[in-house]
Design a protein around this motif. Structure first.
Motif, PDB file in Angstrom:
ATOM      1  N   SER A  64      29.265  41.274  54.077  1.00  6.84           N
ATOM      2  CA  SER A  64      30.534  40.902  54.695  1.00  6.84           C
ATOM      3  C   SER A  64      30.479  39.528  55.370  1.00  6.84           C
ATOM      4  O   SER A  64      31.507  38.886  55.542  1.00  6.84           O
ATOM      5  CB  SER A  64      30.963  41.963  55.709  1.00  6.84           C
ATOM      6  OG  SER A  64      30.003  42.067  56.743  1.00  6.84           O
ATOM      7  N   ASP A  94      43.196  41.429  47.018  1.00  5.05           N
ATOM      8  CA  ASP A  94      42.691  40.186  47.594  1.00  5.05           C
ATOM      9  C   ASP A  94      42.024  39.303  46.541  1.00  5.05           C
ATOM     10  O   ASP A  94      41.426  39.802  45.586  1.00  5.05           O
ATOM     11  CB  ASP A  94      41.649  40.525  48.658  1.00  5.05           C
ATOM     12  CG  ASP A  94      41.919  39.850  49.982  1.00  5.05           C
ATOM     13  OD1 ASP A  94      42.991  39.247  50.137  1.00  5.05           O
ATOM     14  OD2 ASP A  94      41.049  39.937  50.856  1.00  5.05           O
ATOM     15  N   LYS A 114      35.383  40.077  51.852  1.00  7.76           N
ATOM     16  CA  LYS A 114      35.695  41.465  51.515  1.00  7.76           C
ATOM     17  C   LYS A 114      34.890  41.810  50.264  1.00  7.76           C
ATOM     18  O   LYS A 114      35.192  41.318  49.179  1.00  7.76           O
ATOM     19  CB  LYS A 114      37.189  41.640  51.282  1.00  7.76           C
ATOM     20  CG  LYS A 114      37.993  41.449  52.551  1.00  7.76           C
ATOM     21  CD  LYS A 114      39.456  41.728  52.333  1.00  7.76           C
ATOM     22  CE  LYS A 114      40.214  41.508  53.633  1.00  7.76           C
ATOM     23  NZ  LYS A 114      41.640  41.760  53.483  1.00  7.76           N
ATOM     24  N   THR A 119      34.549  45.435  43.654  1.00  9.18           N
ATOM     25  CA  THR A 119      35.024  44.055  43.683  1.00  9.18           C
ATOM     26  C   THR A 119      34.439  43.306  42.493  1.00  9.18           C
ATOM     27  O   THR A 119      33.250  43.388  42.218  1.00  9.18           O
ATOM     28  CB  THR A 119      34.611  43.351  44.994  1.00  9.18           C
ATOM     29  OG1 THR A 119      35.196  44.052  46.095  1.00  9.18           O
ATOM     30  CG2 THR A 119      35.045  41.894  45.017  1.00  9.18           C
TER      31      THR A 119
END
Length: 140
Positions: A64, A94, A114, A119
């Motif tokens: 992070s 995002d 993030k 992701t």
């Protein structure tokens, strides 16, 4: 006549399937810069996710507060002096663009990121004296 055609038919069918078997033996190898599908078989050295492009291993450790990219060639670190990377992190809602710079034997960026499982990360890595290389990762 049937007794002659049947063995000939089986011989032709057997010969036709041989190339398919031979082609199957080469799955997962990197040919001509295409991303290799055997990246999942490479054990991460730093706890990140690994992708392989043109026999170069790229390992992304995403936290992070930092993104770190390790680059190695057959287990040996690549000299990253003058190298750079531009990564795009894509999650459900995002999108973030990040530039990484050399810090010792790695490329790194500090900040707030993030980095949830799932992701997607797409980017370009430019090594000294080389053309940009496209890399892709999916965070676990």
């Amino acid at each position: 006549m049937k007794t002659l055609l049947l063995p000939l038919l089986f011989a032709c069918l057997g010969a036709g399937s041989a190339p398919a078997v031979a082609a199957d033996n080469h799955k997962g190898h990197d040919h001509g810069g295409k991303a290799a599908s055997h990246s999942d078989q490479i054990k991460p050295a730093y706890g990140g996710v690994v992708t392989v492009v043109k026999d170069i291993n790229y390992e992304l450790v995403a936290k992070s507060d930092s993104l770190t990219l390790y680059v190695s060639d057959h287990g040996k670190p690549v000299d990253l002096k003058g190298a750079s990377a531009r990564l795009t992190l894509l999650s459900a809602s995002d999108k973030a663009d990040v530039t990484l710079g050399p810090v010792g034997e790695r490329l790194e960026a500090k900040g707030s990121f993030k980095v949830a499982p799932g992701t997607k990360v797409a980017g370009q890595v430019t090594l000294p004296g080389g053309a940009p290389t496209n890399v892709r990762f999916t965070l676990k």
